[in-house]
Design an enzyme around this catalytic site. Sequence first.
Site, PDB file in Angstrom:
ATOM      1  N   GLU A 131      -2.834 -52.449  38.639  1.00 37.04           N
ATOM      2  CA  GLU A 131      -4.207 -51.792  38.404  1.00 37.04           C
ATOM      3  C   GLU A 131      -5.077 -52.775  37.461  1.00 37.04           C
ATOM      4  OE1 GLU A 131      -5.422 -48.541  39.436  1.00 37.04           O
ATOM      5  OE2 GLU A 131      -7.312 -50.067  39.038  1.00 37.04           O
ATOM      6  N   VAL A 134      -7.692 -56.166  38.886  1.00 36.09           N
ATOM      7  CA  VAL A 134      -9.126 -56.167  39.355  1.00 36.09           C
ATOM      8  C   VAL A 134      -9.793 -55.333  38.480  1.00 36.09           C
ATOM      9  CG1 VAL A 134     -10.431 -55.800  41.205  1.00 36.09           C
ATOM     10  CG2 VAL A 134      -8.297 -56.379  41.587  1.00 36.09           C
ATOM     11  N   GLY A 189     -12.708 -63.596  24.305  1.00 41.91           N
ATOM     12  CA  GLY A 189     -11.310 -63.289  25.227  1.00 41.91           C
ATOM     13  C   GLY A 189     -11.734 -62.926  26.624  1.00 41.91           C
ATOM     14  N   LYS A 207      -9.722 -61.397  43.061  1.00 45.74           N
ATOM     15  CA  LYS A 207      -9.915 -60.106  42.909  1.00 45.74           C
ATOM     16  C   LYS A 207     -10.294 -59.600  44.316  1.00 45.74           C
ATOM     17  CE  LYS A 207     -10.654 -60.278  38.059  1.00 45.74           C
ATOM     18  NZ  LYS A 207     -11.773 -60.491  36.947  1.00 45.74           N
TER      19      LYS A 207
HETATM   20  N1  HSE Z   1     -11.891 -63.892  33.176  1.00 46.69           N
HETATM   21  C1  HSE Z   1     -11.884 -62.276  33.726  1.00 46.69           C
HETATM   22  C2  HSE Z   1     -13.439 -61.948  33.692  1.00 46.69           C
HETATM   23  C3  HSE Z   1     -11.046 -61.380  32.967  1.00 46.69           C
HETATM   24  O1  HSE Z   1     -14.246 -62.675  32.967  1.00 46.69           O
HETATM   25  O2  HSE Z   1     -13.625 -61.006  34.457  1.00 46.69           O
HETATM   26  C4  HSE Z   1     -10.594 -60.241  33.575  1.00 46.69           C
HETATM   27  O3  HSE Z   1      -9.962 -60.512  34.956  1.00 46.69           O
END
Ligand code: HSE
Length: 436
Positions: A131, A134, A189, A207
């Site tokens: 889960e 994505v 992050g 994704k």
């Molecule tokens: N690097 C990804 C983003 C993290 O910025 O959406 C989540 O998959």
Amino acid sequence: MKKSNINIGIIGFGTVGAGTARILLKRNKELQSKLGTSLKLKYIADLNTRTDRGIKLRSGVLIKDAKKILNDPEIDIVVELIGGISPAKDFILEAISKGKHVVTANKALLAEKGQELFMAAKHNGVALGFEASVAGSIPIIKVVRESLIGNKIGNIFGIINGTANYILTRMTEEGVDFGSTLEEAQKLGYAEADPTFDIEGIDSAHKLAILASLAYGLPISLKKVYTQGITEITPLDIQFASEFGFKIKLLAIAKPAGQEVELRVHPTMVHESMPIAGVNGVFNAIYVEGDATGAGLYYGKGAGDMPTGSAVVSDIADIARYIRAGAVDRMQNYEISGRSGLKVKKMDDVSTCYYLRMSAIDKPGVLSKISGILGKNNISIESMIQKGRKKEKAVSMVLMTHEAKEKDMMKALKEIKKLKVVSGKPLYLRVEGGNA
Ligand code: HSE
């Protein structure tokens, strides 16, 4: 076998590992009462055991060696949160071969090696939960696999990379440049270990490949996803887009038609009237059409420790319920198949409206040269803006076209680029929800 205690080992104590551990510890009692079993975080393995993640762990929980988790017969669920292909794939396969259930947020791995992993899980009668792979906190895997199971799924439009959306939003709202915004997203992050995955559309393609496989019964087709990033977008394009009534978003698009489905990720001009145009910052949104439900928009935080940790915990809880009920053999694992027989459409055959920006000399006859090339290639112009008036000097010229074939547009752009009155490379963006 009913168990009163489910033992969990997390491999990877980075952003998502820390979020997952925090939720498991903070919500331990509530989870126990909801699930009728206790989720025990037995180990977290990470090569870096020194950094303070602000989480109080019992002594002996934080370990360096992932093998200790894989070799421990008491561990029921292995949570892989290190990302990347190697050694993540080997860890997962080893866990599966030892009869352990696996939860992963690793979209790159699933998009590239999903077939092998899902087959191994099926063969060994264990669950492989994904889960969190994505759209972070949005339960879109559940939505597509379970909630919409009675639907034939139509178009999907997704903002599924928080970092890219964060950058485009900051560029739109505050006119800041690309580079400094990326640094902010990394500090928060959101970004991948290699942030080119975010800004070049690769993470979104991973994704989309997973979603499309679930939605349309396709094998995971990463190599067939057309992928283009946001690095060439300038504040000027954002301003022009707004003058035409559009926002620029990095969209992951799946459009089935007949026996084919378009799969593409690219910066897209999205008409302001589309709800997805209002999705800002690190938020993700996925618009899914079902023949029974009609259109639905699923919205939430797509990255970050706690939102993604929440999705990981939801998979852990699902597996715990099955273990608790002694019904592991009834778990519904995802089976990749080509059951629909759909093929991915070649990008050359895709038709969209386009936005074109070029730098052209401001003198009589230039526009007719450009429009002549477009016309010759079956492309009809919808509107045009020239910024400023600089006789015999280069000015920015922007065109919106009616729907045209990608193949024709690429050919026309090659010819336009060769014109002496046009300098640099013309920028093109595809348009959704607009002016066809
Ligand atoms: N690097 C990804 C983003 C993290 O910025 O959406 C989540 O998959």
